[in-house]
Design an enzyme around this catalytic site. Sequence first.
Site, PDB file in Angstrom:
ATOM      1  N   ARG A 275       0.798  -1.239   0.000  1.00  0.00           N
ATOM      2  CA  ARG A 275       0.000   0.000   0.000  1.00  0.00           C
ATOM      3  C   ARG A 275       0.827   1.284   0.000  1.00  0.00           C
ATOM      4  NH1 ARG A 275      -3.789  -2.986  -1.842  1.00  0.00           N
ATOM      5  NH2 ARG A 275      -5.148  -4.043  -0.366  1.00  0.00           N
TER       6      ARG A 275
ATOM      7  N   ASP B 110      -1.193 -13.184  -0.331  1.00  0.00           N
ATOM      8  CA  ASP B 110      -2.023 -12.107  -0.908  1.00  0.00           C
ATOM      9  C   ASP B 110      -2.451 -11.122   0.186  1.00  0.00           C
ATOM     10  OD1 ASP B 110      -3.403 -10.492  -2.662  1.00  0.00           O
ATOM     11  OD2 ASP B 110      -5.036 -11.910  -3.036  1.00  0.00           O
TER      12      ASP B 110
END
Lengths: 433, 319
Positions: free
Chosen positions: A67, A308
């Site tokens: 992120r 993930d």
Amino acid sequence: MTGALLLQGGRVIDPSRGLDQVADLLVVDGKITAVGAGIAAPAGSEVRNVAGKIVAPGLVDVHVHMREPGNEDEETVASGARAAVAGGFTAVCAMPNTDPVTDNQAAVGFIVRQSVRAGLARVYPIGAVSVGQRGEKLAEFGEMVGAGAVAVSDDGRPVASSHLMRTALEYARTFGIPVADHCEDPTLAAGGVMHEGLVASRLGLKGIPAAAEEIMVGRNCLLAGLTGGHVHLCHMSTRGSVELIRRAKAQGIRVTAEVTPHHLTLTDHACEGYDTHAKMNPPLREAADVAALRAALKEGVIDCIASDHAPHAYDEKEAAFDDAPFGIVGLETAFAVAHTELVLGGVLTPPALIGRMSTEPAKIFHLPGGTLAVGAPADVVVLDPAAQWTVEPATFRSKSHNTPFAGRTLTGRVLLTLVAGKTVHDVGAPKTL
Amino acid sequence: MTATLGKDLVGLEHLTPEQIRLILDTAEPFKEVSERPIKKVPALRGKTIVNLFFEASTRTRISFEFAEKRLSADTVNVAATGSSVSKGETLVDTAKNLEAMRIDMVVIRHPSSGAAEFLGQRIRSNVVNAGDGKHEHPTQALLDLLTIRDKHGRIEGLKVCLVGDVLHSRVARSNIWGLTKLGAQVGVCGPYTLMPRGIEELGVKFFPRIEDAIEWADVLNVLRLQLERMEKGFIPSLREYYRVWGVTPERLERSPRPVTIMHPGPMNRGVEIDSRVADGPHSVILDQVTNGVAVRMAVLYLLAGGRPELADAAKRGAE
């Protein structure tokens, strides 16, 4: 000589050399210098008794969302790397669906610098396949590899154009990197929020059919066969995909595949009650898919486990199911979930699990690590296979807490993580790093 | 009290047959209230109810509003357009703000499946689902059940077929649960493109052809075909839909028995249903609308803690 550490009497598992025996492991100057019985501790070294524990090469995760840049409130390279080492991972690959997209050498270099500054897990950037991940024009693979990228992917979305995928596979060959694809036919998956099946029909939620993944798995295998490129299939979720991969591998096509801990353990029933922590893409499928994925992982049709890890702010998941984002965090639960469900569940032996979480992912992405060979950098993890703990998201090192495993009691805990011989996570220490 | 509804009415899937019968039986005495010159009883006097509509609705909102007003509740309507909702406020924030104003009940319609359950888990007030996405529309199914019971004197053993866009229909889902729980046989009929995956696993019989459905059924509940289904490619044209699946007098004539015709509205005359059928002798479409008010009165009354055996007394104001 600095920082010598002797791990004494553990069950040393090194799938890279087929090693599984009670032994000592000595780390000196950031490298593994000896593995064997009765190693004498050099003067001034720290000695830790790890009898009953597993000593293994540090875990490797080829699919993580950091992120950063763009959503630093949800995760940063530093916080993600901290979560990684707490989960036993010494190396992770950061997907490029950041904001802006990691699609050029400067952006790739930024991830590398943030990783070095954090000084925790090794964070390897994955560059975008296409500029802006728009699926139109190839990004500069060569420059990105030069800056430290280890693979390319448009993950978060599929490479929809077959022509672009073909070109990417061909072009990537020069640099020896895999092209990792999020396999999803966008027209079949459009608007879908969970697996298409009876549960979705009952909940009145739009489904994503298994065929949406399988069509792209089939296409990617065909294109890898056509081009000789290496395609890596992200987060496989269906039994049909398993069969397609099996067939492609039998034909000698260069295809590798990963599966997540949640697709190995949960089904679409986890979406009951509109639990947005069970909303991810690809979606949780059916029990028959879980069984096929487990068998494929055991056989090696699927090469590795990847988390993930997809952090989201708590209030984003606090929404109606349709409106919540896809994805869950996984770095801090991956090993324990896999150990509890697969090892204690009789699917994998401990060495097989270490292989699928360390040696194999390192090998297919050409990363250092995944080995305890003498002379290798001391990326090492010590695991307690008997320790039970309850998942409490509030204690995560990750900035985000979106997990469907909250409240679960798991067996298997990460005690100590070393990266290049440096202690980066230590449950025994008064305060973890 | 033997059966209660709990705090919220989110759907019929998790209700017992006893709870469904309780609502239908409680609706009976409330039917008469709407037939009086002064259509008001004091059962919910002092209660505040918010009708929170995130989707356009005319008939459901008005039906709820009449039910509330005839029970003497104080009501406020919030429509998504022009409110803070359209300014990006989240469902959670809307809910918490309403809660802070100390309301007693929320009637919610929302385009996302699960929104009513989501709201119910987060506020203390009673929540009534007035339609959530493609999930459930429980009061519609309850009024359908009441109308079938009025017409046939029973529900058990009847054959009821839902015709049309079952895939996108919350009315269909609630009807399937309610009908099967009360012992009816349920059929569905329509194009394969508008059928949900695994529908037959819910104990439902699928008819690809309307002719076969009509031959089988005692009751047809004809669903509204949204015009956007054609735009999104689920069917080629409304004209063809009418020709293949339209409920017409010619098709009904071949039925061995008179078939009761229902429609949750609003109707597309000449698409899913022929006008002669909608206005014909076996149509109970307007009875459905009438029963809607009584059923919603019953739901609100029961959720507010009203005792079913006193519903008759409550309407006289003698509670």
